[in-house]
Design a protein around this motif. Sequence first.
Motif, PDB file in Angstrom:
ATOM      1  N   GLU A  25       0.819  -1.228   0.000  1.00  0.00           N
ATOM      2  CA  GLU A  25       0.000   0.000   0.000  1.00  0.00           C
ATOM      3  C   GLU A  25       0.855   1.282   0.000  1.00  0.00           C
ATOM      4  N   VAL A  26       1.872   1.325   0.882  1.00  0.00           N
ATOM      5  CA  VAL A  26       2.699   2.541   0.976  1.00  0.00           C
ATOM      6  C   VAL A  26       3.555   2.712  -0.278  1.00  0.00           C
ATOM      7  N   GLN A  27       4.102   1.594  -0.774  1.00  0.00           N
ATOM      8  CA  GLN A  27       4.898   1.659  -2.005  1.00  0.00           C
ATOM      9  C   GLN A  27       4.052   2.228  -3.144  1.00  0.00           C
ATOM     10  N   ARG A  28       2.823   1.756  -3.238  1.00  0.00           N
ATOM     11  CA  ARG A  28       1.943   2.193  -4.329  1.00  0.00           C
ATOM     12  C   ARG A  28       1.644   3.693  -4.224  1.00  0.00           C
ATOM     13  N   LYS A  29       1.373   4.157  -3.010  1.00  0.00           N
ATOM     14  CA  LYS A  29       1.090   5.588  -2.808  1.00  0.00           C
ATOM     15  C   LYS A  29       2.300   6.436  -3.221  1.00  0.00           C
ATOM     16  N   ALA A  30       3.490   5.961  -2.872  1.00  0.00           N
ATOM     17  CA  ALA A  30       4.730   6.689  -3.212  1.00  0.00           C
ATOM     18  C   ALA A  30       4.925   6.754  -4.724  1.00  0.00           C
ATOM     19  N   VAL A  31       4.565   5.670  -5.416  1.00  0.00           N
ATOM     20  CA  VAL A  31       4.705   5.616  -6.877  1.00  0.00           C
ATOM     21  C   VAL A  31       3.692   6.542  -7.544  1.00  0.00           C
ATOM     22  N   GLU A  32       2.473   6.569  -7.010  1.00  0.00           N
ATOM     23  CA  GLU A  32       1.391   7.326  -7.656  1.00  0.00           C
ATOM     24  C   GLU A  32       1.441   8.823  -7.370  1.00  0.00           C
ATOM     25  N   CYS A  33       2.164   9.226  -6.327  1.00  0.00           N
ATOM     26  CA  CYS A  33       2.261  10.656  -5.988  1.00  0.00           C
ATOM     27  C   CYS A  33       3.399  11.272  -6.800  1.00  0.00           C
ATOM     28  N   ILE A  34       3.061  11.816  -7.982  1.00  0.00           N
ATOM     29  CA  ILE A  34       4.137  12.286  -8.873  1.00  0.00           C
ATOM     30  C   ILE A  34       4.268  13.807  -8.927  1.00  0.00           C
ATOM     31  N   ASP A  35       3.313  14.533  -8.345  1.00  0.00           N
ATOM     32  CA  ASP A  35       3.377  15.993  -8.394  1.00  0.00           C
ATOM     33  C   ASP A  35       3.854  16.577  -7.070  1.00  0.00           C
ATOM     34  N   GLY A  36       4.722  17.592  -7.172  1.00  0.00           N
ATOM     35  CA  GLY A  36       5.202  18.277  -5.978  1.00  0.00           C
ATOM     36  C   GLY A  36       6.340  17.526  -5.292  1.00  0.00           C
ATOM     37  N   PRO A  37       6.870  18.105  -4.196  1.00  0.00           N
ATOM     38  CA  PRO A  37       7.999  17.478  -3.505  1.00  0.00           C
ATOM     39  C   PRO A  37       7.600  16.219  -2.728  1.00  0.00           C
ATOM     40  N   VAL A  38       8.413  15.185  -2.876  1.00  0.00           N
ATOM     41  CA  VAL A  38       8.149  13.893  -2.228  1.00  0.00           C
ATOM     42  C   VAL A  38       9.435  13.379  -1.597  1.00  0.00           C
ATOM     43  N   MET A  39       9.312  12.864  -0.375  1.00  0.00           N
ATOM     44  CA  MET A  39      10.451  12.168   0.239  1.00  0.00           C
ATOM     45  C   MET A  39      10.023  10.741   0.566  1.00  0.00           C
ATOM     46  N   ILE A  40      10.807   9.791   0.069  1.00  0.00           N
ATOM     47  CA  ILE A  40      10.542   8.381   0.362  1.00  0.00           C
ATOM     48  C   ILE A  40      11.634   7.902   1.300  1.00  0.00           C
ATOM     49  N   VAL A  41      11.250   7.653   2.547  1.00  0.00           N
ATOM     50  CA  VAL A  41      12.205   7.145   3.534  1.00  0.00           C
ATOM     51  C   VAL A  41      12.168   5.626   3.426  1.00  0.00           C
ATOM     52  N   ALA A  42      13.257   5.068   2.909  1.00  0.00           N
ATOM     53  CA  ALA A  42      13.258   3.637   2.569  1.00  0.00           C
ATOM     54  C   ALA A  42      14.169   2.866   3.515  1.00  0.00           C
ATOM     55  N   GLY A  43      13.565   2.177   4.466  1.00  0.00           N
ATOM     56  CA  GLY A  43      14.338   1.330   5.377  1.00  0.00           C
ATOM     57  C   GLY A  43      15.030   0.217   4.604  1.00  0.00           C
ATOM     58  N   ALA A  44      16.000  -0.434   5.240  1.00  0.00           N
ATOM     59  CA  ALA A  44      16.757  -1.504   4.583  1.00  0.00           C
ATOM     60  C   ALA A  44      15.817  -2.618   4.108  1.00  0.00           C
ATOM     61  N   GLY A  45      16.068  -3.093   2.864  1.00  0.00           N
ATOM     62  CA  GLY A  45      15.315  -4.237   2.332  1.00  0.00           C
ATOM     63  C   GLY A  45      13.846  -3.964   2.099  1.00  0.00           C
ATOM     64  N   SER A  46      13.477  -2.680   1.893  1.00  0.00           N
ATOM     65  CA  SER A  46      12.047  -2.332   1.820  1.00  0.00           C
ATOM     66  C   SER A  46      11.530  -2.193   0.387  1.00  0.00           C
ATOM     67  N   GLY A  47      12.325  -2.632  -0.598  1.00  0.00           N
ATOM     68  CA  GLY A  47      11.870  -2.589  -1.993  1.00  0.00           C
ATOM     69  C   GLY A  47      12.042  -1.228  -2.632  1.00  0.00           C
ATOM     70  N   LYS A  48      13.084  -0.523  -2.187  1.00  0.00           N
ATOM     71  CA  LYS A  48      13.336   0.842  -2.663  1.00  0.00           C
ATOM     72  C   LYS A  48      13.529   0.898  -4.183  1.00  0.00           C
ATOM     73  N   THR A  49      14.346  -0.012  -4.733  1.00  0.00           N
ATOM     74  CA  THR A  49      14.647   0.031  -6.175  1.00  0.00           C
ATOM     75  C   THR A  49      13.378  -0.196  -6.992  1.00  0.00           C
ATOM     76  N   ARG A  50      12.543  -1.103  -6.519  1.00  0.00           N
ATOM     77  CA  ARG A  50      11.276  -1.351  -7.219  1.00  0.00           C
ATOM     78  C   ARG A  50      10.410  -0.091  -7.233  1.00  0.00           C
ATOM     79  N   VAL A  51      10.341   0.597  -6.100  1.00  0.00           N
ATOM     80  CA  VAL A  51       9.531   1.816  -6.007  1.00  0.00           C
ATOM     81  C   VAL A  51      10.076   2.892  -6.947  1.00  0.00           C
ATOM     82  N   LEU A  52      11.392   3.077  -6.934  1.00  0.00           N
ATOM     83  CA  LEU A  52      12.032   4.052  -7.823  1.00  0.00           C
ATOM     84  C   LEU A  52      11.722   3.740  -9.283  1.00  0.00           C
TER      85      LEU A  52
END
Length: 341
Positions: free
Chosen positions: A11-38
């Motif tokens: 759910e959180v990964q999807r929200k981060a991917v879909e929020c494309i307008d304005g400033p966004v910070m994705i705090v990605a803990g270890a092993g949390s699928g950061k590369t996939r989200v990017l």
Amino acid sequence: MNDTYLDELNEVQRKAVECIDGPVMIVAGAGSGKTRVLTYRVAHIIRKGIDPFNILSLTFTNKAAREMKERIGKIVSKGEARNLWMGTFHSVFARILRTEATRLGYPTNFTIYDTDDSKSLIRTILKEQGLDEKIYKPSLVLGRISSAKNNLLSAQVYLQNKEAIEEDRMSGKPKIGLIYDLYHKRCFKAGAMDFDDLLFNTNVLLRDYPDILNKYQDKFRFIMVDEYQDTNFSQYVIVKQLAAKFQNICVVGDDAQSIYGFRGANIQNILSFEKDYPDLNTFKLEQNYRSTQNLVNAANAIIKNNRDQLEKNVWTSNTEGELIQILKAHTDNEEGQIVAR
């Protein structure tokens, strides 16, 4: 193609991917699928009709950029993925400088000095100035010059900076400012830049030529920066200037994984990101898919002692796993050998 790729995200990964307008910070803990989200976020921006030429994605290694382009190509098309401006800070800004270098008095086919080239030039300068190489070790002098450039201190400014001059005097190396000045002049005369110049000169371009700043602000309407916790002051200023017009900037990182302080990385860049962009959207990727519960709990227990940090609660649904072993080493060499074994 429909958006079924989004179903692969939590759910959180999807929200981060879909929020494309304005400033966004994705705090990605270890092993949390950061590369996939990017990867999915870049693909999603393209799928929303944005031209890949208008997307700048900065990574910390060329290998990461290549892998991400491949993955993005599977969701959109290889042709579109190829058109992305994606790569390391140095590779992307070297590409810009190849186009704009004449504005700074450099040829467009300027040479890029590696560390050995730079040290060799410093040795020549030391010899000419009659300075002892044992006191002015080339690697130490180059490190000092590198640090100055990463903090946007030109040779001219350095020579007038009381703090820098006093520091050099106290360390018994009062001529570093002179060496820096001669080094800069020799590089310029030879039509050469070192790695730090690629960032330093990009900053000069954006600072001193409003038409060039405007050109690249219009070009890079969407900016993403990976491993933001490991950016230095020079990189921070470039990104801030480029994003100032549209503010579609997304930074991804984890303050608990900052490892490049020795190379000038400034952890405050990520800790203070909200001050730069008050209307920031923050997403915390807290589920660790990689590690066992014992590892995650141990890491959390250590990290919670950090004085300044971005609050997050990393967790995993993986098994408990083996208990952690603690190994004692008497020296850093012994520690290295234990880890290698």
